[in-house]
Write an enzyme that holds these catalytic residues in place. Structure first.
Site, short mmCIF file in Angstrom:
data_model
loop_
_atom_site.label_atom_id
_atom_site.label_comp_id
_atom_site.label_asym_id
_atom_site.label_seq_id
_atom_site.Cartn_x
_atom_site.Cartn_y
_atom_site.Cartn_z
N HIS A 39 1.13 -23.29 14.01
CA HIS A 39 0.28 -23.33 15.20
C HIS A 39 1.11 -23.12 16.48
O HIS A 39 0.72 -23.58 17.55
CB HIS A 39 -0.54 -24.63 15.28
N THR A 40 2.24 -22.47 16.33
CA THR A 40 3.05 -22.11 17.50
C THR A 40 2.86 -20.65 17.87
O THR A 40 3.16 -20.26 18.99
CB THR A 40 4.55 -22.35 17.22
N SER A 72 -12.28 -4.00 -4.47
CA SER A 72 -11.19 -4.94 -4.74
C SER A 72 -11.43 -5.66 -6.04
O SER A 72 -12.56 -6.06 -6.34
CB SER A 72 -11.09 -5.96 -3.61
N LEU A 133 -1.94 -18.47 2.35
CA LEU A 133 -0.74 -17.69 2.06
C LEU A 133 -0.90 -16.25 2.54
O LEU A 133 -0.17 -15.36 2.14
CB LEU A 133 -0.44 -17.74 0.55
N SER A 135 -3.43 -13.84 2.41
CA SER A 135 -4.01 -12.71 1.68
C SER A 135 -4.66 -11.74 2.66
O SER A 135 -4.69 -10.53 2.42
CB SER A 135 -5.03 -13.18 0.65
N GLU A 170 -7.92 -8.15 12.78
CA GLU A 170 -8.42 -9.47 12.35
C GLU A 170 -9.08 -10.19 13.53
O GLU A 170 -10.13 -10.81 13.38
CB GLU A 170 -7.28 -10.31 11.74
N ASP A 182 1.13 -14.14 10.57
CA ASP A 182 0.92 -13.66 9.20
C ASP A 182 1.24 -12.17 9.07
O ASP A 182 1.88 -11.74 8.11
CB ASP A 182 -0.54 -13.90 8.77
N TYR A 234 -9.79 -24.21 13.79
CA TYR A 234 -8.72 -23.35 14.25
C TYR A 234 -8.98 -22.82 15.66
O TYR A 234 -8.14 -22.99 16.56
CB TYR A 234 -8.49 -22.22 13.25
P1 ADP Z 1 -5.63 -16.33 3.71
O1 ADP Z 1 -5.25 -15.19 4.56
O2 ADP Z 1 -4.83 -17.54 4.00
O3 ADP Z 1 -5.64 -16.02 2.25
P2 ADP Z 1 -8.12 -15.95 5.10
O4 ADP Z 1 -9.35 -16.77 5.20
O5 ADP Z 1 -7.42 -15.58 6.34
O6 ADP Z 1 -7.14 -16.72 4.09
O7 ADP Z 1 -8.44 -14.61 4.35
C1 ADP Z 1 -9.14 -14.64 3.14
C2 ADP Z 1 -10.19 -13.55 3.15
O8 ADP Z 1 -9.55 -12.26 3.13
C3 ADP Z 1 -11.06 -13.56 1.92
O9 ADP Z 1 -12.16 -14.41 2.08
C4 ADP Z 1 -11.47 -12.12 1.80
O10 ADP Z 1 -12.51 -11.83 2.71
C5 ADP Z 1 -10.25 -11.38 2.30
N1 ADP Z 1 -9.33 -10.96 1.23
C6 ADP Z 1 -8.02 -11.22 1.16
N2 ADP Z 1 -7.44 -10.63 0.10
C7 ADP Z 1 -8.43 -9.96 -0.53
C8 ADP Z 1 -8.49 -9.11 -1.70
N3 ADP Z 1 -7.40 -8.85 -2.43
N4 ADP Z 1 -9.69 -8.60 -2.01
C9 ADP Z 1 -10.78 -8.84 -1.28
N5 ADP Z 1 -10.78 -9.60 -0.19
C10 ADP Z 1 -9.63 -10.16 0.19
MG MG Z 2 -5.47 -15.10 6.63
#
Ligand code: ADP
Ligand code: MG
Length: 392
Positions: A39-40, A72, A133, A135, A170, A182, A234
């Site tokens: 959170h920095t 996906s 993490l 994603s 984003e 990230d 957040y």
């Molecule tokens: P984090 O980034 O910590 O994993 P977030 O809430 O920021 O959590 O992002 C998660 C969202 O990103 C999921 O709900 C989905 O919408 C999208 N997402 C991430 N990776 C994938 C993937 N491989 N396939 C489909 N959607 C994905």
């Molecule tokens: Mg994320």
């Protein structure tokens, strides 16, 4: 075998089965663990993430009809299709907002031009989704590289721009007000290194982080929980930090030091003053952690001090910033009780994952202790890995 190869093979298979024909190329971007500095980033402060050996790989090919199609393996495997000209923030809703947002941002930045007439994208990922993490950053950064690659515009997209445009997508397309942490970690990750990042200047100093050589391992505990209040938590924290900076007359909380905390307590309400204290002390902890890494290998007194900084970071996020949750606290306590040198939540909080710095010989005991405390936890070890890149 390289960890990316099997994911790339799966992505190729998905592409072929959904779209027919061969992909023109494959691009990968990793998830990340933030070692310290939480959170920095939206306060223009310091962070110390590493990309991890978990990747999102996209198999991709150009189209000629102006349309973007995405699929996906993580979702219901439905193909979603949109015309490039129809891209507009929030549409199509759901996970497609991330890749569509990147296409939109690259068009806006002039990296995808008139001559770019669409693409088919197929994603396969080993980054746990929604586990703190990153994603989402892996999805964005792999998309960005793939689209620039298909358009023959790699040279126009610097690594910093890949991170910046992914964050922009984003923020402005998926409407998630995240800082740049990230995307910077996913874009700039390096094998065997953590990245000391000044999120104001985007200056990045990689530091060797050879845990294995020091007999250490970095364990990740995915709590598998995501609390609803995270959605509003957040943005609320971010807004509270921005308000505090305005009241205290600085551009961002990064501009304060410990010497300003007394004044913060006088001029702000009690809760907001605690939010400020977290950010100011967290920035200091990142700098102290980096000093330890610079002094020499993580062993003896240095290792103890580094572990203590991680644990202090968790306490600050729990007590002052109030973004932890019971599951994260339980996991951190269990890891420490079983001998971890330090442990903390990583990522935005309200669920997601925690990490611990552990002697390799203690890893099994720590895993058992964490599972006894939270049976649903998913546990793995992470190593610092290469950032976004073209695979084939
Ligand atoms: P984090 O980034 O910590 O994993 P977030 O809430 O920021 O959590 O992002 C998660 C969202 O990103 C999921 O709900 C989905 O919408 C999208 N997402 C991430 N990776 C994938 C993937 N491989 N396939 C489909 N959607 C994905
Ligand atoms: Mg994320």
């Amino acid at each position: 075998m390289n960890v990316v190869d099997p994911i790339a093979a799966e992505a190729t298979k998905l592409f072929e089965s959904v779209y027919g024909g061969r992909p023109e190329g494959l691009w990968a971007a990793p998830g990340r663990v933030n070692v310290i500095g939480e959170h920095t980033d939206y306060n223009e402060g310091f962070v110390l993430p590493m990309a991890i050996d978990r990747y999102t790989v996209v198999a991709a090919a150009k189209r000629t009809d102006g349309r973007l199609r995405v699929v996906s393996s993580a979702g219901d495997q439905r193909v979603i299709e949109v015309a490039l000209d129809d891209l507009t923030p929030g549409f199509p809703q759901g996970w497609t907002e991330y890749p569509a947002g990147v296409a939109w941002a690259l068009r806006g930045a002039g990296i995808l031009q008139e001559g770019f007439t669409g693409a088919d994208l197929a994603f396969v990922s080993t980054v746990p989704v929604g586990a703190g993490l990153s994603s989402s950053a892996a999805l964005e950064c792999s998309t960005g590289l793939a689209l620039a690659g298909l358009a023959g515009a790699e040279a126009q997209l610097s690594t910093a721009d890949l991170a910046r445009l992914s964050q922009y997508a984003e923020n402005n397309y998926a409407n998630v007000p995240c800082g740049p942490l990230d995307q910077l970690a996913s874009a700039f990750g390096e094998d065997g290194r953590v990245l000391f990042i000044d999120t104001r200047s985007f200056e990045i100093a990689p530091h060797p982080f050879d845990l294995a050589a020091a007999g250490l391992t970095l364990m990740v505990f995915d709590t598998k929980v995501s609390h609803d209040h995270g959605e509003s938590g957040y943005p609320a924290r971010r807004a509270s930090c921005e308000k505090a900076a305005a009241v205290l007359g600085v551009r961002a909380l990064r501009d304060l030091t410990a010497a300003d905390l007394e004044r913060a307590e006088r001029e702000l309400d009690e809760v907001t003053a605690r939010r400020v204290r977290h950010v100011v002390t967290e920035d200091e902890r990142v700098e102290q952690f980096v000093s330890l890494l610079t002094e020499g290998p993580l062993e003896g007194e240095r290792l103890r001090a580094a572990g203590d900084l991680m644990t202090a970071s968790h306490a600050s996020l729990r007590d002052d910033f109030e973004v932890s949750c019971e599951e994260l606290d339980v996991v951190v306590e269990a890891a420490l009780a079983a001998g971890a040198h330090g442990a903390r939540m990583t990522g935005g909080g309200f669920g997601g994952s925690a990490i611990a710095l552990v002697d390799v010989g203690d890893a099994e005991r720590v895993a058992e202790s964490v599972l006894a405390a939270l049976p649903q936890a998913e546990i793995f070890r992470a190593i610092p890995a290469r950032g976004a890149h073209r695979v084939a």
